[in-house]
Design a protein around this motif. Structure first.
Motif, PDB file in Angstrom:
ATOM      1  N   VAL A  28      49.455 -31.148 -41.632  1.00 53.98           N
ATOM      2  CA  VAL A  28      49.249 -31.394 -40.206  1.00 53.98           C
ATOM      3  C   VAL A  28      49.036 -30.077 -39.471  1.00 53.98           C
ATOM      4  O   VAL A  28      48.182 -29.972 -38.593  1.00 53.98           O
ATOM      5  CB  VAL A  28      50.457 -32.162 -39.620  1.00 53.98           C
ATOM      6  CG1 VAL A  28      50.312 -32.323 -38.121  1.00 53.98           C
ATOM      7  CG2 VAL A  28      50.601 -33.517 -40.279  1.00 53.98           C
ATOM      8  N   GLU A  29      49.802 -29.054 -39.866  1.00 52.11           N
ATOM      9  CA  GLU A  29      49.660 -27.754 -39.212  1.00 52.11           C
ATOM     10  C   GLU A  29      48.246 -27.209 -39.375  1.00 52.11           C
ATOM     11  O   GLU A  29      47.655 -26.687 -38.433  1.00 52.11           O
ATOM     12  CB  GLU A  29      50.644 -26.732 -39.784  1.00 52.11           C
ATOM     13  CG  GLU A  29      52.090 -27.002 -39.480  1.00 52.11           C
ATOM     14  CD  GLU A  29      52.753 -27.811 -40.577  1.00 52.11           C
ATOM     15  OE1 GLU A  29      53.244 -27.207 -41.527  1.00 52.11           O
ATOM     16  OE2 GLU A  29      52.741 -29.048 -40.496  1.00 52.11           O
ATOM     17  N   ASP A  30      47.710 -27.364 -40.617  1.00 56.11           N
ATOM     18  CA  ASP A  30      46.349 -26.875 -40.879  1.00 56.11           C
ATOM     19  C   ASP A  30      45.358 -27.565 -39.949  1.00 56.11           C
ATOM     20  O   ASP A  30      44.511 -26.925 -39.338  1.00 56.11           O
ATOM     21  CB  ASP A  30      45.935 -27.163 -42.334  1.00 56.11           C
ATOM     22  CG  ASP A  30      46.738 -26.350 -43.323  1.00 56.11           C
ATOM     23  OD1 ASP A  30      47.292 -25.315 -42.894  1.00 56.11           O
ATOM     24  OD2 ASP A  30      46.807 -26.735 -44.493  1.00 56.11           O
ATOM     25  N   VAL A  32      45.849 -29.160 -37.115  1.00 60.56           N
ATOM     26  CA  VAL A  32      46.032 -28.883 -35.702  1.00 60.56           C
ATOM     27  C   VAL A  32      45.515 -27.490 -35.336  1.00 60.56           C
ATOM     28  O   VAL A  32      44.960 -27.279 -34.262  1.00 60.56           O
ATOM     29  CB  VAL A  32      47.528 -29.048 -35.335  1.00 60.56           C
ATOM     30  CG1 VAL A  32      47.840 -28.441 -33.990  1.00 60.56           C
ATOM     31  CG2 VAL A  32      47.908 -30.519 -35.349  1.00 60.56           C
ATOM     32  N   SER A  33      45.688 -26.544 -36.278  1.00 60.31           N
ATOM     33  CA  SER A  33      45.302 -25.168 -35.974  1.00 60.31           C
ATOM     34  C   SER A  33      43.819 -24.904 -36.162  1.00 60.31           C
ATOM     35  O   SER A  33      43.321 -23.864 -35.745  1.00 60.31           O
ATOM     36  CB  SER A  33      46.078 -24.177 -36.850  1.00 60.31           C
ATOM     37  OG  SER A  33      47.396 -24.565 -37.011  1.00 60.31           O
ATOM     38  N   MET A  36      38.110 -27.697 -34.355  1.00 62.34           N
ATOM     39  CA  MET A  36      37.719 -29.096 -34.476  1.00 62.34           C
ATOM     40  C   MET A  36      36.217 -29.274 -34.718  1.00 62.34           C
ATOM     41  O   MET A  36      35.811 -30.072 -35.549  1.00 62.34           O
ATOM     42  CB  MET A  36      38.105 -29.861 -33.206  1.00 62.34           C
ATOM     43  CG  MET A  36      39.575 -30.141 -33.084  1.00 62.34           C
ATOM     44  SD  MET A  36      40.161 -31.267 -34.335  1.00 62.34           S
ATOM     45  CE  MET A  36      41.304 -30.257 -35.209  1.00 62.34           C
ATOM     46  N   PHE A  51      39.245 -35.528 -33.065  1.00 65.03           N
ATOM     47  CA  PHE A  51      40.057 -35.053 -31.949  1.00 65.03           C
ATOM     48  C   PHE A  51      41.181 -36.043 -31.630  1.00 65.03           C
ATOM     49  O   PHE A  51      42.314 -35.658 -31.347  1.00 65.03           O
ATOM     50  CB  PHE A  51      39.176 -34.833 -30.714  1.00 65.03           C
ATOM     51  CG  PHE A  51      39.842 -34.021 -29.660  1.00 65.03           C
ATOM     52  CD1 PHE A  51      39.976 -32.639 -29.821  1.00 65.03           C
ATOM     53  CD2 PHE A  51      40.362 -34.612 -28.526  1.00 65.03           C
ATOM     54  CE1 PHE A  51      40.608 -31.874 -28.866  1.00 65.03           C
ATOM     55  CE2 PHE A  51      40.994 -33.844 -27.553  1.00 65.03           C
ATOM     56  CZ  PHE A  51      41.121 -32.479 -27.727  1.00 65.03           C
ATOM     57  N   ARG A  54      43.843 -35.676 -34.219  1.00 67.09           N
ATOM     58  CA  ARG A  54      44.630 -34.471 -33.945  1.00 67.09           C
ATOM     59  C   ARG A  54      45.671 -34.753 -32.862  1.00 67.09           C
ATOM     60  O   ARG A  54      46.819 -34.369 -32.969  1.00 67.09           O
ATOM     61  CB  ARG A  54      43.691 -33.346 -33.499  1.00 67.09           C
ATOM     62  CG  ARG A  54      44.412 -32.053 -33.140  1.00 67.09           C
ATOM     63  CD  ARG A  54      43.428 -31.036 -32.587  1.00 67.09           C
ATOM     64  NE  ARG A  54      44.041 -29.746 -32.392  1.00 67.09           N
ATOM     65  CZ  ARG A  54      44.642 -29.361 -31.262  1.00 67.09           C
ATOM     66  NH1 ARG A  54      44.690 -30.190 -30.239  1.00 67.09           N
ATOM     67  NH2 ARG A  54      45.180 -28.168 -31.156  1.00 67.09           N
ATOM     68  N   LEU A  58      49.665 -34.663 -33.442  1.00 64.64           N
ATOM     69  CA  LEU A  58      50.418 -33.685 -32.653  1.00 64.64           C
ATOM     70  C   LEU A  58      51.567 -34.369 -31.925  1.00 64.64           C
ATOM     71  O   LEU A  58      52.703 -33.907 -31.937  1.00 64.64           O
ATOM     72  CB  LEU A  58      49.468 -33.016 -31.652  1.00 64.64           C
ATOM     73  CG  LEU A  58      49.901 -31.673 -31.091  1.00 64.64           C
ATOM     74  CD1 LEU A  58      50.270 -30.724 -32.221  1.00 64.64           C
ATOM     75  CD2 LEU A  58      48.786 -31.068 -30.267  1.00 64.64           C
TER      76      LEU A  58
ATOM     77  N   LEU B 131      55.308 -24.395 -34.427  1.00 75.37           N
ATOM     78  CA  LEU B 131      53.857 -24.226 -34.335  1.00 75.37           C
ATOM     79  C   LEU B 131      53.203 -25.432 -33.663  1.00 75.37           C
ATOM     80  O   LEU B 131      52.394 -25.286 -32.741  1.00 75.37           O
ATOM     81  CB  LEU B 131      53.282 -24.017 -35.744  1.00 75.37           C
ATOM     82  CG  LEU B 131      51.777 -23.858 -35.845  1.00 75.37           C
ATOM     83  CD1 LEU B 131      51.348 -22.589 -35.136  1.00 75.37           C
ATOM     84  CD2 LEU B 131      51.336 -23.812 -37.290  1.00 75.37           C
ATOM     85  N   LEU B 132      53.599 -26.619 -34.111  1.00 72.70           N
ATOM     86  CA  LEU B 132      53.016 -27.834 -33.532  1.00 72.70           C
ATOM     87  C   LEU B 132      53.401 -27.966 -32.066  1.00 72.70           C
ATOM     88  O   LEU B 132      52.596 -28.406 -31.242  1.00 72.70           O
ATOM     89  CB  LEU B 132      53.489 -29.064 -34.317  1.00 72.70           C
ATOM     90  CG  LEU B 132      52.962 -29.150 -35.747  1.00 72.70           C
ATOM     91  CD1 LEU B 132      53.642 -30.256 -36.515  1.00 72.70           C
ATOM     92  CD2 LEU B 132      51.459 -29.356 -35.754  1.00 72.70           C
ATOM     93  N   HIS B 135      51.272 -25.821 -29.937  1.00 77.08           N
ATOM     94  CA  HIS B 135      49.983 -26.487 -29.730  1.00 77.08           C
ATOM     95  C   HIS B 135      50.101 -27.536 -28.638  1.00 77.08           C
ATOM     96  O   HIS B 135      49.248 -27.664 -27.773  1.00 77.08           O
ATOM     97  CB  HIS B 135      49.522 -27.157 -31.027  1.00 77.08           C
ATOM     98  CG  HIS B 135      48.755 -26.242 -31.922  1.00 77.08           C
ATOM     99  ND1 HIS B 135      47.495 -25.804 -31.608  1.00 77.08           N
ATOM    100  CD2 HIS B 135      49.075 -25.689 -33.105  1.00 77.08           C
ATOM    101  CE1 HIS B 135      47.066 -25.012 -32.571  1.00 77.08           C
ATOM    102  NE2 HIS B 135      48.006 -24.922 -33.489  1.00 77.08           N
ATOM    103  N   PHE B 136      51.194 -28.290 -28.734  1.00 74.76           N
ATOM    104  CA  PHE B 136      51.393 -29.370 -27.776  1.00 74.76           C
ATOM    105  C   PHE B 136      51.597 -28.826 -26.357  1.00 74.76           C
ATOM    106  O   PHE B 136      51.158 -29.423 -25.383  1.00 74.76           O
ATOM    107  CB  PHE B 136      52.597 -30.213 -28.198  1.00 74.76           C
ATOM    108  CG  PHE B 136      52.802 -31.433 -27.354  1.00 74.76           C
ATOM    109  CD1 PHE B 136      52.002 -32.539 -27.533  1.00 74.76           C
ATOM    110  CD2 PHE B 136      53.790 -31.473 -26.386  1.00 74.76           C
ATOM    111  CE1 PHE B 136      52.175 -33.679 -26.765  1.00 74.76           C
ATOM    112  CE2 PHE B 136      53.973 -32.600 -25.607  1.00 74.76           C
ATOM    113  CZ  PHE B 136      53.166 -33.704 -25.805  1.00 74.76           C
ATOM    114  N   LYS B 179      51.019 -17.513 -37.755  1.00 78.08           N
ATOM    115  CA  LYS B 179      50.205 -18.533 -37.083  1.00 78.08           C
ATOM    116  C   LYS B 179      50.725 -18.773 -35.667  1.00 78.08           C
ATOM    117  O   LYS B 179      49.946 -18.909 -34.725  1.00 78.08           O
ATOM    118  CB  LYS B 179      50.241 -19.842 -37.874  1.00 78.08           C
ATOM    119  CG  LYS B 179      49.176 -19.918 -38.938  1.00 78.08           C
ATOM    120  CD  LYS B 179      49.133 -21.325 -39.495  1.00 78.08           C
ATOM    121  CE  LYS B 179      48.139 -21.432 -40.628  1.00 78.08           C
ATOM    122  NZ  LYS B 179      48.328 -22.686 -41.372  1.00 78.08           N
TER     123      LYS B 179
END
Lengths: 334, 311
Positions: A28-30, A32-33, A36, A51, A54, A58, B131-132, B135-136, B179
C-alpha cells in the motif's frame, strides 16, 4: 507494511494486482507514494480508477486526525485515577495511577517493587472492585501473599475469594510469550477478563526488565525492536482501553556511579511516570525493615525528586502490628 | 494530478509565517521560516515535549491572549501527548491574559474549547502508518489554510523497529523514514508549513562521567555541546530537511537537595532546563547559535531572563 491483495478494496482485481506487482508496486505504501499518472500508463488502467483505489486504501490504513477538543472531552469522561491504597505513594503520584499511562517502579532487589505491585492489585480488586491483569515474569508471584493482604482487609472468605478472582495472573518467562499475551489482551482478551465483575483497570507487569534485558546483549537491533514492541503494545493498550499500566524495572549504575533505571536510554522515554524505590537503612537496626522510600524521578504533573517514606506493611497489617496500624487507619479515616 | 481551484488557493495563499513563534529560542531574526524543519534533540526528561506544548499553546491561543491563532497538527508516535497537561498550560495562559482584561470564567471555557479545536491529533503506531498518515494529511492541509504548524513527537519512535525489520541491508532499514522525509519535504515546499519534531537520544551521554574523571574540564556541558551522543543518527534525507537543531539538556538537581527534602515541603531550587539552538538559515550559509534556559512550572515553560548566556 501492508501487502496489496486482490479484493482489498473495490476495483483492485487480480489482474491489476499482478500488473502493479510487475511495476514493482507491492505494498500500500508503494502505491500511495508512486506517481499516479505514470502508474496508470504502465498498468494500462484508467487514472480515475487508480486514483479512487489510492484514496480508499489511504482511508483504510491511515490514522485519522482527531480534534483536540473532542480528545479532551473524551479524556475527561474516560480517565480514572486509581489509588494505590498507600497514601504516601498516592501523594507522590498525584493521587494515584492514571489510566492511559505507563507508570514504572524501579528499584534494586528487595526494594519492594513486587510488594507494591501486590498491594496495588489487592487494593484495586478489593476496594475499587475492578479487575487487574497481573503478568508475572519472574516467578515471584505468590497467591498466599495476596490472600494474606486480603485477610487483613476482611474476615469474610467469600469477599476474599471474589477479590482474588478479579486478579488474573499470567506467568510468562520470555519476551515472545509476553508479546503474545499482550497482543491477545489488546485483541479482545481485556473484555473477556472483565466478564466476572468490574472491568479491567490495571495491567501490571512484574518485571518488564526480566524478559527484556537478556535480549539487549546480542543483536542490538532485534533486542531493541522487541523492547519497543512491548512498549508500543503497552502504550496503545493503556490508551485504547483506558487501563493503567504498571511495570517494574531494575537498577543499574552508570559510568559515573550514580544509580539509574535499567534498560537504557531508549526505554527511558517510555514510562510517563517513574518512581525510584529504595530501602531505608537505619544503621543501628539490623533486623530487616519494611520501611522503604520512594522518589519521584519522572513526572509530567509534579515536581521531580520529591521523596516519601512508606511502609510495605501498610497493605498487610500483619497480626503483631495490626492494632497500632488499625489505629492509624482510623486516624486517617476520621 | 488534478487540483481544484479551492485547493490551489489553499496551497498558494500564504500561510501564517511562524518566524516569531518563540523569539527566545532562536538567534535574532532566525526563527523558522516557511517550510523549515526544527529538530528538538535530547535525552529523556530534558523538556522536549514540554517545549512542544509551549509552542503548541502559542499557536492555538487567540491573538488577544498573546497567541498566533493558527491550526496545528500533532503527530503523536510516542503516545506521549498529555492532554490534561496541555489544558492546564492553556488554562494558565488564558487566565494570565484575562487578569489584564476583564471577561468571565464562563467565557474562558469557551475560549479554551476554541483553542483546542485548532488542534488536530494523530496517533501513529508504525512507520508505515506514519507514511500513510502524512499522505492523508495532505488533504487536511488543502482543506485548512489556517494550518501552519506540524509537530511530530517523536520522529525516531520507530527507529529500532525499522532497523530490525530492514534486515541486513542498511538502505532497507532506513527506507521508510527516508520516504517519510521525502514526502515531508514535498509537503513543506507545496504548503509552506513549519515542522517541529522531537528526537530522542539513543545513546547514553558519557560526557558527565568523562568530565568527572578528567579533572581539567570544569563546566560540565557548555564545552561539550556536540559529543558523541548528540550526533544525528537518523537517515540522510531527514538530516537534510532539518535547518534548526535544538539541543535540550537539564542541569542535574543537586544530590543533597533530593536527600534532605524528605516528606517536608520546604522550598527547593527549581530544575533549570537549557536549550541551545543551532540554525542554518537558507538565506545566509552561516550557522548561528543561541542558548537559553527556562523553568518548567505549572503554567508551562518560563524563560529565565533576556540574557543569552548561561553561567
Amino acid at each position: 507494511m501492508v501487502v496489496l491483495r486482490e479484493g482489498m478494496c473495490p476495483g483492485l482485481e487480480e489482474g491489476l494486482v499482478r500488473d502493479l506487482r510487475a511495476a514493482d508496486i507491492k505494498t500500500v505504501e508503494d502505491l500511495v507514494s508512486s506517481d499516479m499518472e505514470e502508474l496508470a500508463q504502465k498498468c494500462s488502467v484508467s487514472y480515475k480508477a487508480l486514483f479512487a483505489i489510492r484514496r480508499v486504501l489511504l482511508a483504510q490504513h491511515t490514522a485519522f486526525p482527531v480534534s483536540g477538543a473532542d480528545l479532551y472531552e473524551e479524556l475527561l469522561s474516560s480517565t480514572a485515577i486509581l489509588s494505590t491504597g498507600n497514601p504516601s505513594l498516592d501523594k507522590l503520584l498525584d493521587s494515584g495511577l492514571y489510566t492511559g499511562e505507563i507508570t514504572e517502579l524501579s528499584g534494586g532487589p528487595g526494594s519492594g517493587k513486587s510488594q507494591v505491585c501486590f498491594g496495588v492489585a489487592v487494593h484495586i480488586s478489593f476496594h475499587l472492585k475492578q479487575s487487574v491483569i497481573f503478568i508475572d515474569t519472574t516467578g515471584g508471584f505468590t497467591a498466599s501473599r495476596l490472600l494474606q493482604m486480603l485477610q487483613t482487609e476482611t474476615r469474610n472468605t467469600e469477599e476474599q475469594m471474589e477479590a482474588l478472582q478479579r486478579i488474573h495472573v499470567f506467568r510468562l518467562f520470555d519476551v515472545y510469550a509476553l508479546l503474545d499475551c499482550l497482543y491477545s489482551l489488546r485483541g479482545g482478551g481485556l473484555q473477556q477478563a472483565s466478564v466476572g465483575g468490574g472491568s479491567v483497570k490495571a495491567v501490571i507487569v512484574d518485571s518488564v526488565s526480566a524478559v527484556i534485558s537478556p535480549l539487549l546483549g546480542g543483536k542490538p537491533n532485534e533486542g531493541m525492536s522487541l523492547m519497543i514492541q512491548v512498549a508500543g503494545v503497552l502504550k496503545t493498550m493503556a490508551k485504547d482501553f483506558n487501563v493503567a499500566a504498571l511495570v517494574t524495572n531494575y537498577l543499574t549504575r552508570s559510568g559515573g556511579g550514580e544509580v539509574q533505571p535499567g534498560l537504557g536510554v531508549s526505554w527511558s522515554h517510555i514510562p510517563r511516570t517513574r518512581l525510584l524505590l529504595e530501602r531505608v537503612d537505619k544503621a543501628a537496626v539490623f533486623s530487616p525493615s519494611s520501611l522503604r522510600s520512594a522518589t519521584l524521578i519522572k513526572s509530567s504533573r509534579q515536581r521531580c525528586h520529591i521523596r516519601a517514606e512508606f511502609d510495605l506493611k501498610w497493605w498487610s497489617r500483619s497480626e503483631d502490628t495490626s492494632s497500632s496500624r488499625k489505629r492509624k487507619l482510623e486516624e486517617t479515616d476520621s | 494530478m488534478t487540483e481544484s481551484g479551492a485547493q490551489l488557493f489553499a496551497r498558494l495563499e500564504a500561510r501564517r509565517c511562524l518566524k516569531d513563534i518563540e523569539p527566545r529560542l532562536f538567534p535574532e531574526d532566525g526563527g523558522p521560516n516557511h517550510g523549515e524543519v526544527v529538530e528538538l534533540y535530547g535525552p529523556e526528561g530534558t523538556g522536549k515535549t514540554e517545549l512542544l506544548y509551549h509552542l503548541l499553546c502559542r499557536c492555538v491561543l487567540p491573538v488577544a491572549s498573546g497567541g498566533l491563532e493558527v491550526d496545528v497538527v500533532f503527530v503523536d508516535t510516542d503516545y506521549s501527548l498529555d492532554m490534561l497537561r496541555l489544558v492546564s498550560i492553556l488554562d494558565n495562559r488564558l487566565s494570565a491574559a484575562r487578569s489584564a482584561g476583564s471577561p468571565s470564567a464562563a467565557a474562558d471555557e469557551a475560549v479554551l474549547r476554541s483553542c483546542l479545536s485548532r488542534l488536530l491529533v494523530v496517533h501513529c503506531s508504525s512507520s508505515s502508518q506514519l507514511l500513510l498518515t502524512l499522505h492523508f494529511l495532505e488533504t487536511t492541509l488543502t482543506s485548512r489554510p489556517g494550518l501552519a504548524l506540524l509537530l511530530i513527537d517523536s520522529i525516531n519512535a520507530f527507529y529500532w523497529l525499522d532497523r530490525s525489520e530492514g534486515g541486513a541491508s542498511f538502505a532497507r532499514q532506513e527506507e521508510k523514514l527516508s520516504k517519510c522525509a521525502e514526502l515531508l519535504g514535498r509537503l513543506l515546499r507545496d504548503y509552506k508549513i513549519t515542522v517541529f519534531a522531537t528526537c530522542h537520544a539513543i545513546r547514553r551521554s558519557y560526557s558527565g562521567s568523562s568530565s568527572a574523571s578528567s579533572s581539567s574540564s570544569t563546566s560540565s556541558f557548555a564545552s561539550t555541546s556536540t559529543t558523541e551522543s548528540d550526533k544525528p543518527f537518523l537517515c540522510r534525507p531527514w538530516q537534510r530537511l532539518v535547518t534548526h537543531r535544538l539541543l535540550c539538556s537539564k542541569q542535574e538537581a543537586p544530590k543533597n537537595m533530593a536527600a534532605t527534602a524528605g516528606g517536608s515541603k520546604e522550598q527547593k531550587t527549581r530544575q533549570v532546563f537549557t536549550v541551545s539552538t543551532a540554525s542554518s538559515s537558507s538565506s545566509s550559509k552561516t550557522k548561528t547559535f543561541r542558548s537559553s534556559s527556562y523553568y518548567v512550572t505549572d503554567g508551562g515553560v518560563e524563560f529565565i531572563g533576556p540574557n543569552t548566556k548561561v553561567s
